[in-house]
Write an enzyme that holds these catalytic residues in place. Structure first.
Site, PDB file in Angstrom:
ATOM      1  N   SER A 205       0.802  -1.091  -0.091  1.00  0.00           N
ATOM      2  CA  SER A 205      -0.056  -0.261  -0.351  1.00  0.00           C
ATOM      3  C   SER A 205       0.918   1.066   0.059  1.00  0.00           C
ATOM      4  CB  SER A 205      -0.796  -0.307   1.110  1.00  0.00           C
ATOM      5  OG  SER A 205      -1.825  -1.502   1.049  1.00  0.00           O
ATOM      6  N   HIS A 251       0.282   4.355   4.323  1.00  0.00           N
ATOM      7  CA  HIS A 251      -0.444   5.316   3.162  1.00  0.00           C
ATOM      8  C   HIS A 251       0.788   6.580   3.045  1.00  0.00           C
ATOM      9  CE1 HIS A 251      -3.812   2.804   3.228  1.00  0.00           C
ATOM     10  NE2 HIS A 251      -3.029   1.495   2.762  1.00  0.00           N
TER      11      HIS A 251
END
Length: 300
Positions: A205, A251
């Site tokens: 991610s 993230h």
């Protein structure tokens, strides 16, 4: 006089009537070849001394007797035009899938060997703690390719395919690979710095969010409509901070690093392009190293 080649005549514009790439019907674009003025998309545009040229004009120019370097196709960021603009993206997806299959066969032991965590005893019989703080820095990288759930890897690989292909075509293979790896490393470093040292994290991610940040920068550079990518970014950030079990640090770290690297990639002045681009990559790598070394000093 119609400057389109016979095979391109009659091709439709985009659905809303805006200019469409002459080689990819329906793909909206605001860029035109500075020689023939045909609309071209990011996959087709080739940087020239002034503006961008289409592949046909570049091929015609290569037979004019100029030095080959003067007409060698280049991407927006100065990379070489590749015959397969998604090769690195396919390789990265292949590596992620291979690791996923290996984990499915080997089970929990392999996960614990590749997982990212700061410092912890892996079981009650462990003689010593393990983790990044104990010198296992490779976990910062291996965790980027590690997934356990089908839904997790499916979402990440779809994001990698959708975002990675256009970026690889616009940046070139080497620059794109540097963007991906450094974004993932930045996400891992921020996770290592902030999270509990015994908390394990995994997934691509961070790197995918780096591609998302870079996509926003590229679209702004190309004067494209920013609303779709902004909406996508907002939706992903909402999920990041509202869903449980998501390492928001990865993230955010990947997003920031990807955007910064992309700014250097697509806005670097031509005369200092390599220095600016590689310098930005080195600075991000040094920041990652500083975070890791500092956190390790605290934990040990």
């Amino acid at each position: 006089m119609d400057q389109q080649p016979p095979e391109d005549q009659g091709r439709p514009a985009a659905a809303d009537g805006s200019p469409s790439c002459y080689r990819h019907p329906g793909r909206e674009t605001g860029i035109r070849c500075t020689r023939c003025e045909r609309p071209i998309c990011t996959d087709c545009m080739i940087e020239a001394s002034v503006g961008f040229h289409c592949p046909e004009c570049v091929r015609k120019g290569s037979g004019t007797g100029h030095h080959p370097a003067a007409t060698r196709p280049r991407t927006l960021a100065g990379g070489r035009i590749a015959s397969d603009p998604r090769l690195i993206t396919k390789i990265l997806i292949g590596i992620n899938l291979a690791v996923f299959l290996a984990v499915s066969v080997a089970g929990r032991d392999l996960v614990e060997d590749l997982l990212l965590f700061g410092r912890a005893y892996t079981d009650d019989q462990a003689a010593a703690p393990e983790g990044v703080a104990e010198g296992q820095w490779y976990r910062l990288v291996t965790s980027m390719f590690l997934h356990q759930e089908v839904l997790h890897i499916a979402f990440n690989m779809l994001g990698l395919w959708w975002l990675g292909g256009p970026l690889e075509a616009a940046l070139g293979r080497a620059r794109y690979l540097a963007l991906y790896l450094l974004s993932g490393l930045a996400g891992s470093a921020l996770t290592y710095w902030i999270t509990d040292p015994g908390q394990g994290t995994l997934g691509a991610s961070g790197a995918v969010f780096g591609l998302l940040g870079a996509t926003a920068v590229l679209m702004r550079r190309m004067n494209y409509d920013m609303r779709p990518v902004i909406a996508l970014l907002v939706i992903n950030l909402i999920f990041t901070f509202t869903w449980s079990g998501i390492a928001w640090q990865a993230h955010v770290g990947g997003l920031v690093a990807g955007a910064l690297i992309a700014i250097a990639m697509v806005h670097a002045p031509r005369e200092r392009r390599n220095i600016v681009q590689y310098g930005a990559c080195v600075l991000v790598l040094l920041a990652v190293a500083a975070i890791v070394v500092g956190r390790t000093a605290v934990l040990t």
